[in-house]
Design an enzyme around this catalytic site. Sequence first.
Site, PDB file in Angstrom:
ATOM      1  N   SER A 207      50.203  12.882  -5.281  1.00  0.00           N
ATOM      2  CA  SER A 207      51.156  12.962  -6.392  1.00  0.00           C
ATOM      3  C   SER A 207      50.785  14.056  -7.393  1.00  0.00           C
ATOM      4  O   SER A 207      50.813  13.848  -8.610  1.00  0.00           O
ATOM      5  CB  SER A 207      51.237  11.607  -7.106  1.00  0.00           C
ATOM      6  OG  SER A 207      52.370  11.540  -7.943  1.00  0.00           O
TER       7      SER A 207
ATOM      8  N   SER B  83      56.937   9.630 -10.826  1.00  0.00           N
ATOM      9  CA  SER B  83      56.507  10.529  -9.737  1.00  0.00           C
ATOM     10  C   SER B  83      57.311  10.386  -8.455  1.00  0.00           C
ATOM     11  O   SER B  83      57.159  11.209  -7.543  1.00  0.00           O
ATOM     12  CB  SER B  83      55.020  10.312  -9.435  1.00  0.00           C
ATOM     13  OG  SER B  83      54.224  10.918 -10.422  1.00  0.00           O
TER      14      SER B  83
ATOM     15  N   LYS C  40      59.041  13.405  -7.095  1.00  0.00           N
ATOM     16  CA  LYS C  40      58.436  14.387  -6.194  1.00  0.00           C
ATOM     17  C   LYS C  40      58.995  14.289  -4.776  1.00  0.00           C
ATOM     18  O   LYS C  40      58.840  15.241  -3.987  1.00  0.00           O
ATOM     19  CB  LYS C  40      56.920  14.215  -6.174  1.00  0.00           C
ATOM     20  CG  LYS C  40      56.255  14.471  -7.531  1.00  0.00           C
ATOM     21  CD  LYS C  40      54.752  14.331  -7.440  1.00  0.00           C
ATOM     22  CE  LYS C  40      54.067  14.615  -8.770  1.00  0.00           C
ATOM     23  NZ  LYS C  40      53.994  13.438  -9.646  1.00  0.00           N
TER      24      LYS C  40
END
Length: 377
Positions: free
Chosen positions: A117, A54, A57
């Site tokens: 997230s 993640s 991102k």
Amino acid sequence: MVPALALASAAGGADPAPERIQPFAGAPIALLVDLSSGQVLFSREADRRFMPASITKVMTAFLAFELMEEGKLSPGQSYAMSEHAYREWHGKGSRMFLDRGEPVTVETLLLGIASVSANDASVVLAEGAAGSVDNWVSMMNAKAREIGMTDSHFGTPNGWMDEGRTFTTANDLAILAREMIARHPDLYRFYFGREGMSYRGIAQANHDPITGRVEGADGIKTGFTNQAGYGFLGSAERDGRRLIMVAATAPTPRDRNDASIALMEWGFDAFDTRALYPRGGYVGEALVQEGARGTVPLVAAGPIHATYPRGAEITPRLTIRYDGPLQAPLREGERVAELEIAVEGAPPSRVPLLAGQAVEEANGWQRLVNGVVGMFR
């Protein structure tokens, strides 16, 4: 590549004391960079490729910030989750629990991406802003190349497992964090470093291990998949001095969290800094070719410090570096040069310098005057 300064290294140099380095051991990949001096304070396997999960991102957020700056994206724009995106993402991993056809503003999507997230928010933003996930991912990779992330590739907007097509290095993540914070400080402060968010009556916490625990910490992003392990890209600022850290491929969240906190605290405690220039401070001049004026003032892109082990006596050597003369026209705030900071016993590091004012192209008379002046330089 981030300038490598062997003030502290797992392979040698002025290593941290054993009792301080042990908490770092939980993160096989670890990097600590002082952005105010460009110096690397600690590095272990910083060029080793790994799956960021993640942390991907952060690139999605940075790309959105760039589009906002260019006027191509607005926080108030709304995008709705497509039927395809809903079927794929409404129940997969961390999410905002977006519903099909529900209009959501870019601001809310970015808050979900940065704070909790949200996989679904990343896909909705990608489809809405670029027309498709594939288009958005292509833009992510182009932006990565533009800022110098030479050892990274993105296959998704959210870092979901993709058989290794998404990969990066600690050095590249430090570049990404540096560019995001330097180019978009206000957007960074607004979207990152929050404790969490509530959407549709569902409150979720941010899993950032340092914000609220390390003085001055304000983000940035955790990551986890079974393939990638536990990782974190983090930042903190104290007294105008900003550190960026990466901890990656940790086997447990506790290993990642302990390493992240220990790295940051050690970075602030074990080193002294000498303030050299404030943000926007005048540093020097650069020659300009075919401009309305022959030189341009150079100013600091952010606070500039020299960093050195606590207690050491240092006199930094400062040198302005640029490929010159610079070619007009120049925009005010354009990155045009670097300040090289040399501390005895370590390789030099560099921080960016900006054009302090715009320089237009010279007219005919100005070209003549510049030519005469140039004969006597």
